[in-house]
Scaffold this active site. Structure first.
Site, PDB file in Angstrom:
ATOM      1  N   MET A   1       0.817  -1.138   0.179  1.00 12.42           N
ATOM      2  CA  MET A   1       0.090  -0.067   0.137  1.00 12.42           C
ATOM      3  C   MET A   1       0.869   1.211   0.063  1.00 12.42           C
ATOM      4  SD  MET A   1      -2.627  -1.504   2.829  1.00 12.42           S
ATOM      5  CE  MET A   1      -1.647  -1.928   3.801  1.00 12.42           C
TER       6      MET A   1
ATOM      7  N   THR B   1       2.037   1.754   5.935  1.00  8.66           N
ATOM      8  CA  THR B   1       1.362   2.886   5.259  1.00  8.66           C
ATOM      9  C   THR B   1       0.761   3.759   6.281  1.00  8.66           C
ATOM     10  OG1 THR B   1      -0.754   3.434   4.054  1.00  8.66           O
ATOM     11  CG2 THR B   1      -0.677   1.438   4.868  1.00  8.66           C
TER      12      THR B   1
ATOM     13  N   THR C   1      -2.051   6.093   5.946  1.00  5.07           N
ATOM     14  CA  THR C   1      -3.516   5.954   6.005  1.00  5.07           C
ATOM     15  C   THR C   1      -4.177   4.695   6.638  1.00  5.07           C
ATOM     16  OG1 THR C   1      -3.340   7.380   3.773  1.00  5.07           O
ATOM     17  CG2 THR C   1      -5.344   6.284   4.351  1.00  5.07           C
TER      18      THR C   1
ATOM     19  N   GLN D   1     -10.933   2.906  -0.177  1.00  2.00           N
ATOM     20  CA  GLN D   1     -10.841   4.020   0.458  1.00  2.00           C
ATOM     21  C   GLN D   1     -11.473   5.193  -0.041  1.00  2.00           C
ATOM     22  OE1 GLN D   1      -6.524   4.509  -0.081  1.00  2.00           O
ATOM     23  NE2 GLN D   1      -5.923   3.448   1.895  1.00  2.00           N
TER      24      GLN D   1
ATOM     25  N   CYS E   1       2.891  10.103   4.493  1.00  4.03           N
ATOM     26  CA  CYS E   1       2.578   9.163   3.739  1.00  4.03           C
ATOM     27  C   CYS E   1       3.926   8.656   3.133  1.00  4.03           C
ATOM     28  CB  CYS E   1       1.951   9.776   2.267  1.00  4.03           C
ATOM     29  SG  CYS E   1       1.863   8.761   0.961  1.00  4.03           S
ATOM     30  N   THR E   2       4.032   7.144   3.227  1.00  2.00           N
ATOM     31  CA  THR E   2       5.172   6.152   2.931  1.00  2.00           C
ATOM     32  C   THR E   2       5.563   6.447   1.692  1.00  2.00           C
ATOM     33  OG1 THR E   2       3.813   4.360   2.683  1.00  2.00           O
ATOM     34  CG2 THR E   2       4.731   4.878   4.967  1.00  2.00           C
TER      35      THR E   2
END
Length: 237
Positions: free
Chosen positions: A10, A83, A85, A52, A197-198
């Site tokens: 993700m 991740t 989120t 999402q 955010c990664t």
């Protein structure tokens, strides 16, 4: 050495970084031919992204819970959600297993507190920037003052993440857009910036801006190794 259980995919672009950083840190800590004991379950990000953006968080949560249980059954000693989120359902994941969840916001916040920064800017997906599950943790648990870009800038940050970074696309114009947004946040008083955010670390690095950057991908991955090697307890996260 404990076994790190990773929920990845993700996107796989940042999951690749997790695997690399984790093994690099193990080598740094132990030397020689040492590498990490880890298990990764990589989900199909198309499915996650669709849920999402359709607001089907209950279905997304069930995927995360099922994946965490599979990792525990396979022998993992902790869960790492690769991740930011999807920490929206961290509580549900944590309650579904008997092994600890290493929360990305906790690991990051500890680094920020240690640095002495108080007012920090948060960049990430619209979900991370606008909803309470991430910012609220930083504010209530760690006493940080968290600011985010304005609505137009949040849209730019979000679209670049999903339409470019998650697909491995790196554009100079997008990098400049991020730098402009960060500089505005600094003008608004941010003492540091969380790359929440990664994938953002693929585009922005410390040399691009004047204030400290907190790279959640690196911080989270390294904290997982420190846990696996017994260098701190969960209360230190």
């Amino acid at each position: 050495m404990k076994t790190i259980g990773l929920i990845g995919g993700m996107s796989w672009e940042s999951s690749l970084l997790y695997y690399q950083i984790i093994n690099q840190r193990v080598k740094e800590q132990l030397g020689g031919h040492h590498s990490a004991k880890s298990l990764m379950y990589s989900v199909d990000f198309h499915e996650i992204k669709t849920l999402q953006h359709e607001g089907k968080w209950d279905e997304a949560t069930q995927i995360m819970v099922d994946t965490a249980r599979k990792l525990e059954t396979a022998g993992s000693d902790c869960i790492v959600i690769c991740t930011n989120t999807m920490h929206k359902m961290a509580k549900e994941v944590e309650e579904a297993v008997t092994i600890p969840l290493l929360h990305i916001a906790d690991a990051t916040a500890n680094k920020i507190v240690q640095s002495g920064s108080k007012k920090v800017a948060l960049l990430g997906t619209a979900f991370t920037m606008e909803q309470d599950f991430y910012k609220g943790n930083l504010v209530r648990k760690y006493g940080l003052d968290v600011i985010v870009p304005d609505e137009v800038s949040r849209k730019i940050v979000h679209e670049i993440i999903y339409e470019e970074l998650c697909l491995g696309i790196l554009r100079e114009e997008s990098k400049q857009s991020y730098i402009t947004i960060i500089n505005q946040l600094v003008q608004d008083g941010a003492e540091a910036v969380i790359l929440g955010c990664t994938e953002i670390t693929l585009l922005i690095s410390q040399g691009d801006v004047a204030v400290p950057l907190f790279d959640t991908t690196r911080i989270h991955a390294q904290s997982a190794v420190d846990f696996a090697l017994g260098e701190y307890e969960l209360d230190d996260l």
